[in-house]
Design a protein around this motif. Structure first.
Motif, PDB file in Angstrom:
ATOM      1  N   LEU A  16      -8.872   8.856   0.191  1.00  0.00           N
ATOM      2  CA  LEU A  16      -7.741   9.295  -0.620  1.00  0.00           C
ATOM      3  C   LEU A  16      -8.223   9.974  -1.899  1.00  0.00           C
ATOM      4  CD1 LEU A  16      -5.254   6.321  -0.215  1.00  0.00           C
ATOM      5  CD2 LEU A  16      -4.958   8.652   0.616  1.00  0.00           C
ATOM      6  N   ARG A  17      -9.334   9.509  -2.424  1.00  0.00           N
ATOM      7  CA  ARG A  17      -9.887  10.131  -3.619  1.00  0.00           C
ATOM      8  C   ARG A  17     -10.252  11.595  -3.367  1.00  0.00           C
ATOM      9  NH1 ARG A  17     -14.084   5.937  -6.556  1.00  0.00           N
ATOM     10  NH2 ARG A  17     -12.533   4.742  -7.722  1.00  0.00           N
ATOM     11  N   GLU A  18     -10.810  11.855  -2.181  1.00  0.00           N
ATOM     12  CA  GLU A  18     -11.140  13.237  -1.836  1.00  0.00           C
ATOM     13  C   GLU A  18      -9.898  14.109  -1.836  1.00  0.00           C
ATOM     14  OE1 GLU A  18     -13.905  13.933   1.548  1.00  0.00           O
ATOM     15  OE2 GLU A  18     -13.972  11.744   1.624  1.00  0.00           O
ATOM     16  N   LYS A  19      -8.769  13.507  -1.545  1.00  0.00           N
ATOM     17  CA  LYS A  19      -7.510  14.241  -1.480  1.00  0.00           C
ATOM     18  C   LYS A  19      -6.757  14.212  -2.810  1.00  0.00           C
ATOM     19  CE  LYS A  19      -7.760  15.843   2.640  1.00  0.00           C
ATOM     20  NZ  LYS A  19      -7.743  17.325   2.846  1.00  0.00           N
ATOM     21  N   GLY A  20      -7.443  13.779  -3.856  1.00  0.00           N
ATOM     22  CA  GLY A  20      -6.844  13.808  -5.183  1.00  0.00           C
ATOM     23  C   GLY A  20      -5.988  12.613  -5.528  1.00  0.00           C
ATOM     24  N   ILE A  21      -6.028  11.550  -4.699  1.00  0.00           N
ATOM     25  CA  ILE A  21      -5.242  10.345  -4.958  1.00  0.00           C
ATOM     26  C   ILE A  21      -6.204   9.239  -5.404  1.00  0.00           C
ATOM     27  CG2 ILE A  21      -3.523   8.743  -4.052  1.00  0.00           C
ATOM     28  CD1 ILE A  21      -2.702  11.702  -3.991  1.00  0.00           C
ATOM     29  N   ILE A  77       0.832  -1.208   0.000  1.00  0.00           N
ATOM     30  CA  ILE A  77       0.000   0.000   0.000  1.00  0.00           C
ATOM     31  C   ILE A  77       0.864   1.255   0.000  1.00  0.00           C
ATOM     32  CG2 ILE A  77      -0.274  -0.018   2.529  1.00  0.00           C
ATOM     33  CD1 ILE A  77      -3.024   1.261   2.116  1.00  0.00           C
ATOM     34  N   TRP A  78       1.967   1.241   0.749  1.00  0.00           N
ATOM     35  CA  TRP A  78       2.835   2.414   0.822  1.00  0.00           C
ATOM     36  C   TRP A  78       3.666   2.577  -0.450  1.00  0.00           C
ATOM     37  CZ3 TRP A  78       1.806   5.988   4.231  1.00  0.00           C
ATOM     38  CH2 TRP A  78       1.132   5.623   5.403  1.00  0.00           C
ATOM     39  N   LEU A  79       4.068   1.467  -1.058  1.00  0.00           N
ATOM     40  CA  LEU A  79       4.791   1.549  -2.321  1.00  0.00           C
ATOM     41  C   LEU A  79       3.920   2.211  -3.395  1.00  0.00           C
ATOM     42  CD1 LEU A  79       6.456  -1.988  -2.463  1.00  0.00           C
ATOM     43  CD2 LEU A  79       7.565   0.186  -1.891  1.00  0.00           C
ATOM     44  N   ILE A  80       2.676   1.792  -3.439  1.00  0.00           N
ATOM     45  CA  ILE A  80       1.761   2.346  -4.439  1.00  0.00           C
ATOM     46  C   ILE A  80       1.414   3.789  -4.104  1.00  0.00           C
ATOM     47  CG2 ILE A  80      -0.541   2.101  -5.454  1.00  0.00           C
ATOM     48  CD1 ILE A  80      -0.159  -0.969  -4.839  1.00  0.00           C
ATOM     49  N   TYR A  81       1.171   4.060  -2.827  1.00  0.00           N
ATOM     50  CA  TYR A  81       0.878   5.425  -2.402  1.00  0.00           C
ATOM     51  C   TYR A  81       2.068   6.340  -2.709  1.00  0.00           C
ATOM     52  CZ  TYR A  81       0.011   9.435   0.619  1.00  0.00           C
ATOM     53  OH  TYR A  81      -0.157  10.714   1.094  1.00  0.00           O
ATOM     54  N   GLY A  82       3.271   5.852  -2.441  1.00  0.00           N
ATOM     55  CA  GLY A  82       4.464   6.638  -2.714  1.00  0.00           C
ATOM     56  C   GLY A  82       4.619   6.957  -4.189  1.00  0.00           C
ATOM     57  N   ALA A 121      -8.659   4.379   2.364  1.00  0.00           N
ATOM     58  CA  ALA A 121      -8.523   4.039   0.942  1.00  0.00           C
ATOM     59  C   ALA A 121      -9.778   3.339   0.447  1.00  0.00           C
ATOM     60  CB  ALA A 121      -7.296   3.160   0.727  1.00  0.00           C
ATOM     61  N   ALA A 122     -10.909   4.012   0.606  1.00  0.00           N
ATOM     62  CA  ALA A 122     -12.208   3.456   0.231  1.00  0.00           C
ATOM     63  C   ALA A 122     -12.913   4.380  -0.746  1.00  0.00           C
ATOM     64  CB  ALA A 122     -13.062   3.257   1.480  1.00  0.00           C
ATOM     65  N   VAL A 123     -13.999   3.898  -1.317  1.00  0.00           N
ATOM     66  CA  VAL A 123     -14.788   4.709  -2.236  1.00  0.00           C
ATOM     67  C   VAL A 123     -15.512   5.814  -1.479  1.00  0.00           C
ATOM     68  CG1 VAL A 123     -16.728   4.685  -3.849  1.00  0.00           C
ATOM     69  CG2 VAL A 123     -15.065   2.809  -3.873  1.00  0.00           C
ATOM     70  N   LYS A 124     -16.008   5.479  -0.270  1.00  0.00           N
ATOM     71  CA  LYS A 124     -16.726   6.447   0.553  1.00  0.00           C
ATOM     72  C   LYS A 124     -16.117   6.491   1.952  1.00  0.00           C
ATOM     73  CE  LYS A 124     -21.187   5.746  -1.760  1.00  0.00           C
ATOM     74  NZ  LYS A 124     -22.607   5.367  -1.570  1.00  0.00           N
ATOM     75  N   ARG A 125     -16.374   7.566   2.677  1.00  0.00           N
ATOM     76  CA  ARG A 125     -15.936   7.659   4.061  1.00  0.00           C
ATOM     77  C   ARG A 125     -16.626   6.585   4.908  1.00  0.00           C
ATOM     78  NH1 ARG A 125     -14.923  13.878   6.092  1.00  0.00           N
ATOM     79  NH2 ARG A 125     -13.931  14.665   4.170  1.00  0.00           N
ATOM     80  N   SER A 126     -15.964   6.188   5.970  1.00  0.00           N
ATOM     81  CA  SER A 126     -16.546   5.208   6.880  1.00  0.00           C
ATOM     82  C   SER A 126     -17.498   5.907   7.847  1.00  0.00           C
ATOM     83  CB  SER A 126     -15.446   4.512   7.678  1.00  0.00           C
ATOM     84  OG  SER A 126     -15.991   3.801   8.767  1.00  0.00           O
ATOM     85  N   PRO A 127     -18.672   5.351   8.087  1.00  0.00           N
ATOM     86  CA  PRO A 127     -19.593   5.927   9.071  1.00  0.00           C
ATOM     87  C   PRO A 127     -18.967   6.030  10.463  1.00  0.00           C
ATOM     88  CG  PRO A 127     -20.728   4.323   7.719  1.00  0.00           C
ATOM     89  CD  PRO A 127     -19.262   4.184   7.403  1.00  0.00           C
TER      90      PRO A 127
END
Length: 325
Positions: A244-249, A172-177, A230-236
């Motif tokens: 991450l999508r909200e942050k442009g990733i 996950i960190w390799l891909i995030y990086g 790292a989900a499609v939507k925020r967790s309740p």
């Protein structure tokens, strides 16, 4: 774990939708005789990790509802899930040994840490989907995702990140990086999420991958800090933690857990376990208990689960090749 756009919608579904799917696609139970009264379910991570927690719920439910054979979770942590895999692949194909698996089976093979992947087993059932959370120790000098990213960019290759090298918590960190232009100083951790959670709380390293199934309490009480999911939507459960999508990733990352058995296990016994693991997903109380762990449910029977693994292998192979360049 890493899902292409055309796979995300179908895999990261709500628990309610998943229950509907189980009723349509699950196999019927087949008559099968077992030599054991209790089958062992090998979990290749520590007892405090998300996989052990979730399958502990399956164990409790199935045994209390008359499962025959009963099941018993046996944790064999180490080597990023590979130690337990090496034990599981050598078990007798008699239906008395089950193996809890996720995408680490793909990564371990790609990294040449084991000589086999999911094809060394018979697929039984895909069951759960748990999104990952980028998390920090309680002592890191930032309290938000933006603060984390700023700190990483200001200290390239210096920020300590705990991970089981060659496993999902490392990938996950390799891909995030790669997506953010950041790099890290990895601290190897053996023992899965449970051990990683303990060391993160103790500030042995600054960052690590977590999930609600393993660390919801600690993430809520400040024993560790959640920065992004790292989900499609925020967790309740964490409405203030951005995706991450909200942050442009453009990155969705989750553990998809399921059950396999040793290669050569008779089809009748595979069908027996596929039907047995279906039943909890049809119980509203069980669905609620899983959802409370920040985890969705999605059932796939033996054939569909094998197709899913083949598709995931193609995705991971592509990612691994790009990272290895």
């Amino acid at each position: 774990i890493i899902l292409e756009d055309d796979m995300r919608k179908s895999l990261l579904v709500s628990a309610i939708t998943a229950v509907t799917m189980t009723m349509l696609s699950a196999p019927q139970a087949s008559a099968a005789e077992f030599s054991c009264s209790t089958a062992k379910l090998i979990v290749p991570w520590g007892p405090g990790g998300g996989t052990a927690v979730l399958f502990g719920l399956f164990e409790k439910y199935m045994n209390s509802h008359g499962a025959k054979p009963k099941i018993k979770v046996v944790t064999i942590p180490g080597q990023g899930g590979n130690k337990g895999a090496k034990v599981a692949v050598k078990e007798k194909p008699d239906g008395c040994s089950l193996f809890a698996i996720h995408q680490s089976a793909i990564i371990g093979h790609l990294a040449k840490r084991v000589k086999f992947n999911y094809t060394a087993f018979e697929t039984v059932a895909h069951l759960t989907v748990t999104p990952s959370i980028l998390s920090g120790s309680p002592k890191v000098p930032f309290n938000s995702y933006d603060g984390m990213l700023k700190h990483l960019k200001a200290n390239p290759g210096q920020v300590k990140v705990g991970a089981s090298i060659g496993a999902t918590s490392h990938f996950i960190w390799l891909i995030y990086g790669e997506k953010t232009g950041t790099s890290f100083r990895f601290v190897p951790v053996q023992g899965g999420t449970g051990k990683r959670k303990q060391l993160l709380m103790n500030d042995t390293f600054s960052l690590a991958e977590m999930n609600e199934a393993a660390a919801a309490k600690q993430l809520k009480t400040g024993l560790m800090k959640p920065f992004a999911i790292a989900a499609v939507k925020r967790s309740p459960a964490f409405p203030n933690v951005p995706t991450l999508r909200e942050k442009g990733i453009d990155m969705v990352y989750a553990l998809n857990r399921g059950i396999v058995v040793p290669k050569g296990t008779p089809k009748a016994k595979v069908a027996h376990w596929a039907a047995a693991f279906k039943k909890p997903l049809q119980d509203a109380a069980f669905v609620k208990s899983i959802a409370a762990k920040g985890t969705g449910l999605q059932y796939m029977g033996p054939a569909d689960y094998r197709k899913w693994f083949a598709a995931q292998t193609a995705v991971f192979t592509k990612v691994h090749a790009s990272i290895s360049k």
